[in-house]
Scaffold this active site. Structure first.
Site, mmCIF file in Angstrom:
data_model
loop_
_atom_site.group_PDB
_atom_site.id
_atom_site.type_symbol
_atom_site.label_atom_id
_atom_site.label_comp_id
_atom_site.label_asym_id
_atom_site.label_seq_id
_atom_site.Cartn_x
_atom_site.Cartn_y
_atom_site.Cartn_z
ATOM 1 N N GLU A 1 14.812 5.622 -5.126
ATOM 2 C CA GLU A 1 15.903 5.270 -4.220
ATOM 3 C C GLU A 1 15.912 3.642 -4.282
ATOM 4 O O GLU A 1 15.004 2.925 -4.501
ATOM 5 C CB GLU A 1 15.496 5.705 -2.912
ATOM 6 C CG GLU A 1 15.556 7.308 -2.848
ATOM 7 C CD GLU A 1 15.250 7.924 -1.494
ATOM 8 O OE1 GLU A 1 15.808 8.826 -0.946
ATOM 9 O OE2 GLU A 1 14.075 7.379 -0.808
ATOM 10 N N CYS B 1 17.150 -3.532 -1.367
ATOM 11 C CA CYS B 1 15.715 -3.214 -1.522
ATOM 12 C C CYS B 1 15.675 -2.268 -2.485
ATOM 13 O O CYS B 1 16.028 -1.465 -2.700
ATOM 14 C CB CYS B 1 15.191 -2.459 -0.079
ATOM 15 S SG CYS B 1 13.473 -1.866 -0.211
ATOM 16 N N CYS C 1 4.279 6.071 -6.289
ATOM 17 C CA CYS C 1 3.118 5.252 -5.758
ATOM 18 C C CYS C 1 1.825 5.671 -5.722
ATOM 19 O O CYS C 1 1.832 6.776 -5.385
ATOM 20 C CB CYS C 1 3.742 4.478 -4.491
ATOM 21 S SG CYS C 1 2.701 2.834 -4.193
ATOM 22 N N CYS D 1 -1.252 4.702 0.933
ATOM 23 C CA CYS D 1 -1.226 4.069 2.403
ATOM 24 C C CYS D 1 -0.900 5.296 3.125
ATOM 25 O O CYS D 1 0.064 5.853 2.681
ATOM 26 C CB CYS D 1 -0.067 2.944 2.679
ATOM 27 S SG CYS D 1 -0.583 1.746 1.614
ATOM 28 N N CYS E 1 2.885 6.016 4.769
ATOM 29 C CA CYS E 1 3.940 5.663 3.671
ATOM 30 C C CYS E 1 4.349 6.957 2.954
ATOM 31 O O CYS E 1 3.509 7.557 2.544
ATOM 32 C CB CYS E 1 3.887 4.794 2.808
ATOM 33 S SG CYS E 1 5.162 4.066 1.747
ATOM 34 N N GLY F 1 6.677 2.055 -4.812
ATOM 35 C CA GLY F 1 5.824 1.304 -5.602
ATOM 36 C C GLY F 1 5.066 0.153 -4.993
ATOM 37 O O GLY F 1 5.572 -0.381 -4.198
ATOM 38 N N GLU F 2 4.366 -0.101 -6.045
ATOM 39 C CA GLU F 2 3.581 -1.489 -5.736
ATOM 40 C C GLU F 2 4.060 -2.712 -6.758
ATOM 41 O O GLU F 2 3.580 -2.538 -8.007
ATOM 42 C CB GLU F 2 2.198 -1.168 -6.028
ATOM 43 C CG GLU F 2 1.143 -2.389 -5.810
ATOM 44 C CD GLU F 2 1.527 -3.343 -4.574
ATOM 45 O OE1 GLU F 2 1.425 -3.015 -3.347
ATOM 46 O OE2 GLU F 2 1.772 -4.591 -5.137
ATOM 47 N N SER G 1 6.705 -7.663 -2.193
ATOM 48 C CA SER G 1 5.697 -7.104 -1.044
ATOM 49 C C SER G 1 4.718 -6.656 -1.935
ATOM 50 O O SER G 1 4.824 -5.812 -2.748
ATOM 51 C CB SER G 1 6.532 -6.412 -0.083
ATOM 52 O OG SER G 1 5.748 -5.944 0.848
ATOM 53 N N SER H 1 1.443 -6.727 3.030
ATOM 54 C CA SER H 1 1.328 -5.822 4.130
ATOM 55 C C SER H 1 -0.061 -5.773 4.811
ATOM 56 O O SER H 1 -0.963 -4.950 4.061
ATOM 57 C CB SER H 1 1.613 -4.460 3.245
ATOM 58 O OG SER H 1 3.079 -4.460 2.695
ATOM 59 N N LEU H 2 -0.209 -6.268 5.645
ATOM 60 C CA LEU H 2 -1.393 -6.343 6.215
ATOM 61 C C LEU H 2 -1.771 -5.264 7.166
ATOM 62 O O LEU H 2 -2.842 -4.744 7.063
ATOM 63 C CB LEU H 2 -1.552 -7.739 7.224
ATOM 64 C CG LEU H 2 -2.967 -8.216 7.460
ATOM 65 C CD1 LEU H 2 -3.803 -8.345 6.587
ATOM 66 C CD2 LEU H 2 -2.525 -9.779 8.518
ATOM 67 N N HIS H 3 -0.978 -5.021 8.226
ATOM 68 C CA HIS H 3 -1.169 -3.819 9.022
ATOM 69 C C HIS H 3 -2.497 -3.920 9.877
ATOM 70 O O HIS H 3 -2.482 -2.783 10.641
ATOM 71 C CB HIS H 3 -1.132 -2.695 8.466
ATOM 72 C CG HIS H 3 0.293 -2.505 7.489
ATOM 73 N ND1 HIS H 3 1.318 -3.208 7.954
ATOM 74 C CD2 HIS H 3 0.498 -2.047 6.471
ATOM 75 C CE1 HIS H 3 2.264 -3.073 6.949
ATOM 76 N NE2 HIS H 3 1.778 -2.280 6.161
ATOM 77 N N ASN I 1 7.626 3.548 11.051
ATOM 78 C CA ASN I 1 8.559 4.554 10.888
ATOM 79 C C ASN I 1 8.328 6.036 10.714
ATOM 80 O O ASN I 1 7.113 6.355 9.982
ATOM 81 C CB ASN I 1 9.682 4.099 9.879
ATOM 82 C CG ASN I 1 10.358 2.849 10.009
ATOM 83 O OD1 ASN I 1 10.921 2.806 11.024
ATOM 84 N ND2 ASN I 1 10.106 1.833 9.039
#
Ligand code: SAH
Length: 364
Positions: free
Chosen positions: A108, A121, A128, A132, A135, A180-181, A212, A235-237, A311
């Protein structure tokens, strides 16, 4: 919200994997490649111009190339390797595409329309493997890396869409924040950035490109050493290792302290400030004590914090932080001197928001 099912009899070019993908070649590689097949070097520039300035879909349309050469090119090379399967339009103007790649995989891409410009984006992997827990992109694991050319093609397709539907408005910024990373597919991500940034290509300024990462420390250092002027987002979170490891398995490999050291190194080497993404996950990382810990952690780091209310992903049942609490969280960070804002959510109704992209027809 509107979904357009594309009734398109164009088949994915299953041969594409065997041909030279013209969008895979950087400018200097294009010059060398045309020479390797017996053409003068300047044909490289001509092809680049057709691809990125005229944005033709067909080699046959590259009319200043000799007819014979066009025929030869059409046999050994290709421009388009993916097929548009669906295009979904959100009530806020965000558009999400699902593409089928030559091997049948799907990915996507999202276009966000802001008052300051069009932001795209792109995905860098099919699926991936980072795992996480909040996600959707990781639910089916990693299928494969995308090639740089496949990432370029996503961007070029969106620019072509704007050419036709938005009077040639330009894509002004790009984020490598789809599925993906990107740091795990480092070389191809950088290849994409080089082509998108090229003055003969789509001319997206380095400062308008954001990569990212979930926190691959060696890759962050490598990027710092390359001294690129792109923006790095982390991406800390979470503020504590036990919370971050529960949300993001990669934290067991490189913990918060090591990750922040890599960020300091990046800032020192590039002179660029870093962005931190912090998804507020109801009851997990979102109370004021966490805001204070975050301020402590980031006290000496030149950065900006993007807060993202988590989300919805149907397979997970995380809850969103109430609005008042989000306000209080951001106020507390600001009060403690941290530059933080709440990210305006885009495309939630078409599952195009952060963490909702996946390698299949979107579920909402
Ligand atoms: N793998 C890279 C690139 C993906 S970027 C990375 O992790 O940074 C996608 C961003 O959306 C990341 O910051 C990710 O942590 C965030 N995200 C994932 N799922 C989310 C969700 N359900 N709600 C909000 N943000 C989410």
């Amino acid at each position: 919200m509107e979904t357009i099912k594309l009734i398109d009899d164009k088949q994915t070019d299953s041969d594409a994997g065997k041909r030279v993908h013209l969008l895979q070649l950087k400018y200097d590689e294009m010059e060398k490649w045309v020479q390797s097949i017996g053409q003068p070097k300047f044909r490289g520039k001509q092809i680049f111009t057709w691809l990125y300035q005229d944005r033709v879909n067909n080699i046959a349309d590259m009319t200043n190339l000799p007819q014979k050469f066009r025929e030869q090119l059409a046999e050994i090379a290709t421009i388009d390797t993916m097929r548009e399967v669906t295009r979904q339009v959100s009530t806020d103007g965000t558009i999400k595409w699902l593409w089928e790649l030559y091997d049948g995989s799907t990915i996507e891409t999202v276009l966000m329309r802001h008052d300051y410009g069009n932001s795209v984006c792109v995905s860098t992997q099919v699926g991936c493997r980072m795992g996480c827990t909040f996600c959707a992109s990781t639910l089916g694991g990693l299928v494969r890396n995308l090639t740089g050319g496949e990432v370029v093609e996503q961007l070029l397709n969106v620019q072509r869409f704007l050419d036709q539907e938005a009077k040639g408005e330009r894509v002004s910024s790009v984020v490598l924040m789809g599925s993906g990373e990107p740091m795990e597919n480092y070389d191809e991500s950088m290849r994409f950035i080089d082509i998108a940034n090229d003055q003969n290509g789509l001319k997206i300024g380095a400062r308008h490109i954001t990569i990212s990462t979930s926190g691959l420390v060696p890759a962050i250092k490598r990027l710092a050493d390359e001294k690129r002027q792109i923006t790095l987002a982390i991406s800390l979170h979470a503020t504590r290792d036990e919370i971050r490891s529960a949300l993001m398995p990669i934290n067991r490999r490189w913990g918060i302290a090591e990750l922040l050291d890599a960020c300091r190194y990046y800032i020192a080497e590039t002179g660029r400030r870093v962005s931190f993404e912090y998804a507020l996950v109801g009851g997990k990382n979102d109370d004021l004590a966490h805001a204070r810990e975050l301020a402590d952690l980031l006290a000496n780091i030149d950065c900006h914090v993007n807060l993202i209310p988590v989300n919805y992903v149907p397979e997970r049942n995380y809850t969103r932080t109430p609005k008042d609490q989000i306000r209080a969280f951001v106020n507390e960070l600001n009060r403690l001197g941290v530059n933080a804002t709440v990210r305006r959510e885009k495309g939630h109704d078409i599952a195009a928001a952060c963490g909702q992209l996946r390698a299949e027809q979107g579920k909402i």
